[in-house]
Design a protein around this motif. Structure first.
Motif, PDB file in Angstrom:
ATOM      1  N   ASP A 199     -93.835 -42.057-107.051  1.00  0.00           N
ATOM      2  CA  ASP A 199     -95.211 -42.168-106.577  1.00  0.00           C
ATOM      3  C   ASP A 199     -95.407 -41.112-105.494  1.00  0.00           C
ATOM      4  O   ASP A 199     -94.442 -40.679-104.847  1.00  0.00           O
ATOM      5  N   ARG A 200     -96.651 -40.688-105.281  1.00  0.00           N
ATOM      6  CA  ARG A 200     -96.942 -39.708-104.242  1.00  0.00           C
ATOM      7  C   ARG A 200     -96.579 -40.267-102.869  1.00  0.00           C
ATOM      8  O   ARG A 200     -96.892 -41.410-102.557  1.00  0.00           O
ATOM      9  N   VAL A 201     -95.942 -39.449-102.045  1.00  0.00           N
ATOM     10  CA  VAL A 201     -95.513 -39.881-100.716  1.00  0.00           C
ATOM     11  C   VAL A 201     -96.537 -39.402 -99.698  1.00  0.00           C
ATOM     12  O   VAL A 201     -96.780 -38.198 -99.559  1.00  0.00           O
ATOM     13  N   GLU A 221     -98.380 -46.854-108.598  1.00  0.00           N
ATOM     14  CA  GLU A 221     -97.488 -47.394-109.613  1.00  0.00           C
ATOM     15  C   GLU A 221     -97.093 -48.821-109.227  1.00  0.00           C
ATOM     16  O   GLU A 221     -97.490 -49.333-108.196  1.00  0.00           O
ATOM     17  N   ASN A 222     -96.288 -49.434-110.051  1.00  0.00           N
ATOM     18  CA  ASN A 222     -95.891 -50.821-109.789  1.00  0.00           C
ATOM     19  C   ASN A 222     -94.672 -50.887-108.874  1.00  0.00           C
ATOM     20  O   ASN A 222     -93.629 -51.420-109.228  1.00  0.00           O
ATOM     21  N   PHE A 223     -94.814 -50.308-107.693  1.00  0.00           N
ATOM     22  CA  PHE A 223     -93.733 -50.320-106.720  1.00  0.00           C
ATOM     23  C   PHE A 223     -94.312 -50.671-105.358  1.00  0.00           C
ATOM     24  O   PHE A 223     -95.459 -50.337-105.057  1.00  0.00           O
ATOM     25  N   ARG A 245    -101.821 -54.591-102.694  1.00  0.00           N
ATOM     26  CA  ARG A 245    -102.559 -54.409-103.942  1.00  0.00           C
ATOM     27  C   ARG A 245    -102.460 -52.948-104.392  1.00  0.00           C
ATOM     28  O   ARG A 245    -102.189 -52.056-103.600  1.00  0.00           O
ATOM     29  N   ARG A 246    -102.743 -52.712-105.643  1.00  0.00           N
ATOM     30  CA  ARG A 246    -102.673 -51.377-106.217  1.00  0.00           C
ATOM     31  C   ARG A 246    -103.634 -50.434-105.478  1.00  0.00           C
ATOM     32  O   ARG A 246    -104.785 -50.755-105.222  1.00  0.00           O
ATOM     33  N   GLY A 247    -103.145 -49.255-105.123  1.00  0.00           N
ATOM     34  CA  GLY A 247    -103.954 -48.267-104.431  1.00  0.00           C
ATOM     35  C   GLY A 247    -103.960 -48.403-102.923  1.00  0.00           C
ATOM     36  O   GLY A 247    -104.580 -47.585-102.232  1.00  0.00           O
ATOM     37  N   ALA A 248    -103.275 -49.416-102.383  1.00  0.00           N
ATOM     38  CA  ALA A 248    -103.258 -49.646-100.926  1.00  0.00           C
ATOM     39  C   ALA A 248    -102.141 -48.812-100.292  1.00  0.00           C
ATOM     40  O   ALA A 248    -101.167 -49.341 -99.754  1.00  0.00           O
TER      41      ALA A 248
END
Length: 371
Positions: A199-201, A221-223, A245-248
């Motif tokens: 995922d982008r850091v 992603e799901n991490f 949540r996703r995108g947070a």
């Protein structure tokens, strides 16, 4: 025999100005420079004065100044080193010497040409180097005492974040990797580990122990977006924040101790984590009242947190012992701008916006700022 009240007054004045008298009081106040571990961050200032300034911070009693302006919208970053404020503007970093009671920049900056072909995303200061990360995927190491510089190449997309302590550098990139680099003279710029984050850091921070570091990712992603890694071996120690949540995504990280850290980001919360208690859930949290993303945070190492919002240049002060914010300052009115970076001392808070550098002076002059 007459009593000399003048001598008595001088003795009393001397006693009441001694730091040992004020130390216990200062530790209970916000931003006096006395950390939770007992370190004094501003030994050059009398604790008596710092306790007075602390009341100004708490009450919002300050004077606002625009120190610098520029015409093009930028994503500036700052570091404060004593009387020198380092500010990135596009691909350059300027060193501004602060002077006078208002701590204003003195004349033109001593520009440090970074060698980046695109904008500087982040930079960090060590005792020996200024280390910058750019949109061109490069990391540039400028020696602070001579003209020597070195380049670290490895990331194939923009390097969003960077940190350095001891003899290592940690970087995070849009290419979904974090890298550990050597800062020691015999291995300068050598990549020690490449870590796949999937995922982008957005943010990295090295712990005070210098044995681990944290990465904050975009959470696309799901991490879990917050993870702790070993520096020596580059292996993951723990996954934090499984309830995000996703995108947070996590946009900024601040360590308070090797086991305690603060985070902020797109989920509009400041979260306080204690890894000794549980890595799954934060032990405290504070919500941004206007439901805005939080771009940056800084802590005084004791009770205070300052946060920068994504809209209208909103800076908030928080006391970790309370549930709601202490003070709110609106630094951008005509056009909305995020607070991309903030830094503070015992007397001033500096905020970098899209087109200006603002300062809040908390020594007590001028009218009280409105919430």
């Amino acid at each position: 025999m007459g009593f000399d009240f003048g001598i008595l007054g001088l003795k009393f004045h001397h006693i009441t100005n001694r730091n040992v008298v004020w130390r216990r009081i200062a530790k209970k106040c916000i931003n006096t420079g006395i950390t939770r571990q007992g370190t004094d961050m501003y030994p050059q200032l009398l604790l008596k004065d710092r306790v007075k300034f602390s009341q100004h911070w708490r009450k919002g009693q300050c004077r606002k100044e625009i120190l610098l302006k520029w015409k093009t919208n930028l994503l500036p970053w700052m570091q404060l080193d004593g009387d020198v404020l380092y500010l990135s503007q596009a691909a350059d970093i300027g060193a501004y010497h602060l002077q006078g009671g208002g701590r204003r920049p003195r004349g033109k900056p001593a520009l440090l040409h970074t060698g980046h072909s695109q904008d500087v995303c982040r930079f960090v200061l060590t005792d020996t180097h200024l280390i910058s990360a750019g949109g061109d995927g490069k990391i540039i190491l400028h020696h602070r005492r001579n003209s020597f510089w070195a380049e670290c190449s490895g990331h194939n997309q923009e390097v969003n974040c960077i940190d350095s302590k001891g003899e290592v550098i940690v970087s995070g990139s849009r290419d979904r990797t974090a890298r550990i680099w050597a800062l020691s003279s015999n291995r300068l710029g050598e990549c020690l580990h490449t870590i796949q984050t999937f995922d982008r850091v957005w943010s990295v921070a090295i712990s005070p122990s210098q044995s681990t570091f944290a990465t904050g990712t975009a959470c696309c992603e799901n991490f879990a977006p917050l993870r702790i890694w070993e520096i020596e071996r580059g292996q993951m120690v723990s996954c934090i924040g499984s309830e995000f949540r996703r995108g947070a995504g996590v946009l900024d990280i601040a360590f308070e101790s090797p086991f305690q850290l603060l985070t902020c980001g797109y989920d509009t919360f400041i979260r306080y984590w204690d890894l000794r208690v549980t890595p799954r859930k934060c032990v405290m949290q504070w919500e941004e009242p206007h439901d805005s993303a939080l771009y940056c945070i800084q802590t005084d190492g004791n009770h205070m947190i300052a946060s920068g919002s994504s809209y209208y240049g909103v800076v908030r002060l928080w006391d970790m012992r309370k549930t709601s914010c202490l003070q709110t300052f609106y630094l951008s009115s005509a056009t909305s701008s995020p607070v991309y970076c903030l830094r503070f001392s015992a007397t001033h808070l500096y905020s970098a916006l899209a087109t200006s550098l603002c300062a809040l002076d908390f020594r007590g002059q001028g009218p009280r700022s409105r919430r």
